[in-house]
Design a protein around this motif. Structure first.
Motif, PDB file in Angstrom:
ATOM      1  N   LEU A 137      41.039  27.937   3.738  1.00  0.00           N
ATOM      2  CA  LEU A 137      40.443  27.884   5.074  1.00  0.00           C
ATOM      3  C   LEU A 137      40.566  29.229   5.776  1.00  0.00           C
ATOM      4  O   LEU A 137      39.617  29.730   6.376  1.00  0.00           O
TER       5      LEU A 137
ATOM      6  N   GLU B 290      40.279  18.154   5.086  1.00  0.00           N
ATOM      7  CA  GLU B 290      41.154  19.170   5.666  1.00  0.00           C
ATOM      8  C   GLU B 290      40.365  20.139   6.541  1.00  0.00           C
ATOM      9  O   GLU B 290      40.836  20.570   7.600  1.00  0.00           O
ATOM     10  N   THR B 291      39.166  20.462   6.103  1.00  0.00           N
ATOM     11  CA  THR B 291      38.333  21.359   6.903  1.00  0.00           C
ATOM     12  C   THR B 291      37.957  20.696   8.224  1.00  0.00           C
ATOM     13  O   THR B 291      38.004  21.321   9.287  1.00  0.00           O
TER      14      THR B 291
ATOM     15  N   THR C 290      32.352  23.170   0.498  1.00  0.00           N
ATOM     16  CA  THR C 290      33.814  23.125   0.581  1.00  0.00           C
ATOM     17  C   THR C 290      34.362  22.085  -0.382  1.00  0.00           C
ATOM     18  O   THR C 290      33.709  21.077  -0.657  1.00  0.00           O
TER      19      THR C 290
ATOM     20  N   LEU D  32      33.808  28.294   8.002  1.00  0.00           N
ATOM     21  CA  LEU D  32      34.662  27.296   7.347  1.00  0.00           C
ATOM     22  C   LEU D  32      33.848  26.401   6.417  1.00  0.00           C
ATOM     23  O   LEU D  32      34.313  26.025   5.341  1.00  0.00           O
ATOM     24  N   LEU D  33      32.647  26.070   6.837  1.00  0.00           N
ATOM     25  CA  LEU D  33      31.809  25.167   6.040  1.00  0.00           C
ATOM     26  C   LEU D  33      30.876  25.944   5.116  1.00  0.00           C
ATOM     27  O   LEU D  33      30.112  25.341   4.355  1.00  0.00           O
TER      28      LEU D  33
ATOM     29  N   ASN E  80      38.276  31.800   4.260  1.00  0.00           N
ATOM     30  CA  ASN E  80      36.898  31.612   4.714  1.00  0.00           C
ATOM     31  C   ASN E  80      36.685  32.175   6.112  1.00  0.00           C
ATOM     32  O   ASN E  80      35.669  32.797   6.396  1.00  0.00           O
TER      33      ASN E  80
END
Lengths: 213, 213
Positions: free
Chosen positions: B187, A152-153, A147, A191-192, B190
């Motif tokens: 995000l 932010e994630t 990322t 997400l990651l 994803n």
DNA sequence: GTCTATAGTAGGATAGAC
DNA sequence: GTCTATCCTACTATAGAC
């Protein structure tokens, strides 16, 4: 009555500590300023000299709690070993503000404390997200995650988890909670951009033998 | 004073309507129960016969608003054309509870109302997530998105967006908000495994010419 | 500047008459 | 179901002691 003069910081800290104890023991809304004053043996004017409202006092209590919790998590991270994923696991399973030390949660999970609860979560998120972000960053360097926006994630994940699984916000049904918990690992992995299964440890009943319908 | 006896539902609706109007016009905290009573010409006991607290009255007002808003969004979806992504865009840009009609949210955007505010968001989320989920599902069938858990993914996105961008929860700085808004499209992409750029329209300043550093 | 003491206001909430 | 009278507590104001 005799007067006891203290250093401002000391007096302030006294008040915060007393209020915190009372808020945790009982209910924020049901704890009166009079209670706080009485437990310290000070006058009303004194408390209002330091905090211009009950609300402001609550804010200070929250800050106190978040500060303590964040430092604890910080030390957990520093003491942990392994790659980013293993450290994250340590942090997540051990270092939740909820589990930590107090019965705060019990108290927060009452209607009167909804505001306090939400603000605690928001304050905690802001302080803790950088901790997670550093681990995510490390994970990226190790090739485990991918990322461009670790902070932010991390914030997004924390927000989602807290908002959707915390009983203090809404009285979600057990089914709803279960449903969400089971979806969580995959959402985080997406997400990651992590290996599928990386966060399976988050699922409550580790459904190893479940089949996709 | 003479007594006017009304049907319970009617009386209740009267009170909610009056309260909503007052809360919107002024400030929730500064609107007193007395004000609500006066505007209807009823006694304090009557209002407390229907709502056991000011907070409960606010809850009813909020439910009223969420219901109205959700129906509006529903009709937006039904009227929209195109693929799932286009419908989502319509829904997101036009149908936010915040933008819609009320300033009551402005009022909720104050520290003292964090609890109520969060409950509004939770209620809205629970009602609106299925709407989004259906579009996500449609997007999967169209090959635009890929997820096994459309509802949970929708909930997660809504939660993250609301919690992290809503001023009612925490006084985030403009920089923080900007930072988060810019990370948001990626995000979401994803989470839905969508084409990069699909949700770029969400970014406030549509940075078309930005380069990744 | 720090603290006590007290009297008072406003508004949320309740009890009980009707 | 509705109203009246009353209570409780956050908060203010003030006056003054150290």
């Amino acid at each position: 009555m005799s007067r006891t003069v203290k250093k401002p910081e000391e007096r302030r800290a006294d008040i915060v500590r007393a209020a915190r104890r009372l808020f945790q023991a009982g209910d924020y809304e049901q704890t009166t300023m009079q209670d706080v004053m009485n437990s310290l043996g000070i006058a009303k004017g004194t408390i209002y000299y330091y905090f211009s409202s009950k609300e402001e006092l609550l804010e200070a209590v929250i800050e106190d709690m978040v500060e303590e919790s964040t430092q604890h998590m910080q030390s957990l991270v520093e003491a942990s070993h392994g790659n980013a994923l293993e450290k994250l696991r340590t942090l997540i399973t051990a270092g939740n503000i909820a589990d930590e030390n107090d019965e705060i949660l019990e108290q927060l999970h009452r209607p009167g404390n909804a505001g306090m609860h939400t603000r605690l979560l928001a304050a905690a998120l802001q302080k803790q997200a950088p901790l997670y972000a550093r681990l995510v960053q490390q994970g990226c360097e190790e090739g485990l995650f991918h990322t461009d926006t670790p902070l932010e994630t991390s914030e997004f994940i924390l927000a989602g988890v807290q908002f959707l699984t915390d009983q203090g916000i809404h009285a979600w049904t057990p089914e709803t909670l279960m449903r969400r918990s089971q979806a969580l690992p995959t959402l985080i992995e997406n997400l990651l951009k992590a290996q599928p299964g990386s966060f399976q440890f988050l699922s409550p009943d580790t459904p190893e033998e479940r089949e996709t319908k």
